[in-house]
Design an enzyme around this catalytic site. Structure first.
Site, mmCIF file in Angstrom:
data_model
loop_
_atom_site.group_PDB
_atom_site.id
_atom_site.type_symbol
_atom_site.label_atom_id
_atom_site.label_comp_id
_atom_site.label_asym_id
_atom_site.label_seq_id
_atom_site.Cartn_x
_atom_site.Cartn_y
_atom_site.Cartn_z
ATOM 1 N NE ARG A 257 91.786 7.825 57.800
ATOM 2 C CZ ARG A 257 90.659 7.493 57.144
ATOM 3 N NH1 ARG A 257 90.488 7.891 55.912
ATOM 4 N NH2 ARG A 257 89.735 6.770 57.727
ATOM 5 C CB CYS B 19 92.871 13.126 53.576
ATOM 6 S SG CYS B 19 93.878 11.645 53.831
ATOM 7 C CG ASP C 104 82.231 15.656 57.626
ATOM 8 O OD1 ASP C 104 83.114 15.080 56.970
ATOM 9 O OD2 ASP C 104 81.115 15.151 57.899
ATOM 10 C CB CYS D 298 98.739 11.014 55.311
ATOM 11 S SG CYS D 298 96.979 11.107 55.687
ATOM 12 C CG ASP E 105 80.559 12.220 52.374
ATOM 13 O OD1 ASP E 105 80.018 12.890 51.481
ATOM 14 O OD2 ASP E 105 81.609 11.582 52.202
ATOM 15 C CB SER F 223 86.144 15.809 52.646
ATOM 16 O OG SER F 223 85.443 14.652 52.395
ATOM 17 C CG ASN F 224 89.322 11.815 56.584
ATOM 18 O OD1 ASN F 224 90.082 12.772 56.418
ATOM 19 N ND2 ASN F 224 89.216 11.167 57.734
HETATM 20 MG MG LIG Z 1 80.923 12.967 57.928
HETATM 21 ZN ZN LIG Z 2 96.066 12.139 53.921
#
Ligand SMILES: [Mg+2]
Ligand SMILES: [Zn+2]
Length: 179
Positions: free
Chosen positions: A100, A89, A8, A97, A10, A50-51
């Site tokens: 995500r 994503c 990940d 989707c 953040d 990452s999202n």
């Molecule tokens: Mg995070």
């Molecule tokens: Zn996505």
């Protein structure tokens, strides 16, 4: 096949500021360079998952995210800690989707591109969503306490997979004693 640590971004690699996309707001979490360099030295591919729904919300364009990632790697390279690939994503939760988190789509995509053995790999993040992504993809996992607030209930639920930060996690999976 290769092994990877899916990361990940953040709250795990860098300090979580909402919708980070400007290079001047990037701040690495303490000991991130050492952690990434250690994992790399142990043969793990480093792949960010990452999202980034700020793109889908129209808060910033994908190019800003790409520029931030290039900037991150420019710094990480100097520490032998460069990320091999960034996957993100851009969608909103309601888009439904397959990429995500906690959907495993990005991990599957990365695993196909990098020939990665998922049971021999890990996903590490600061959110239960990251843990669920790992479980859905069939990877090991770690939950770090360097970002998002982790409730007491979650600490208990994941007590065998809990780490102070990425450095703590890296030392654990590389078989080094944690201070
Ligand atoms: Mg995070
Ligand atoms: Zn996505």
């Amino acid at each position: 096949m290769e092994r990877a640590v899916f990361l990940d971004r953040d709250g795990t690699i860098n300090v979580d500021v909402d919708y980070l996309h400007e290079t001047d707001k990037l701040e690495f979490i303490d000991k991130t360079f050492e952690a990434l360099a250690l994992l790399k030295a142990h043969g793990y591919r480093l792949i960010v998952i990452s999202n980034q729904s700020g793109i889908g919300r129209g808060y910033f364009p994908a190019q800003d995210v790409e520029r931030l990632h290039a900037y991150m790697n420019h710094i990480l390279q100097e520490h032998d800690a460069a990320i091999d690939a960034f996957y993100y994503c851009p969608h909103l939760a309601e888009d439904g989707c397959a990429c995500r988190k906690p959907q495993p789509g990005l991990i599957y995509h990365a695993a196909a591109e990098w020939d990665i053995d998922l049971p021999g790999s890990y996903m590490v993040g600061d959110n239960e969503k990251d843990v669920m992504t790992a479980v859905n993809a069939g990877c090991g996992y770690g939950l770090v306490l360097s970002g998002h607030t982790v409730s007491d209930a979650l600490r208990e639920k994941y007590r065998d997979h809990l780490y102070q930060n990425l450095w703590d996690f890296a030392r654990h999976i590389c078989g080094m004693e944690v201070e």
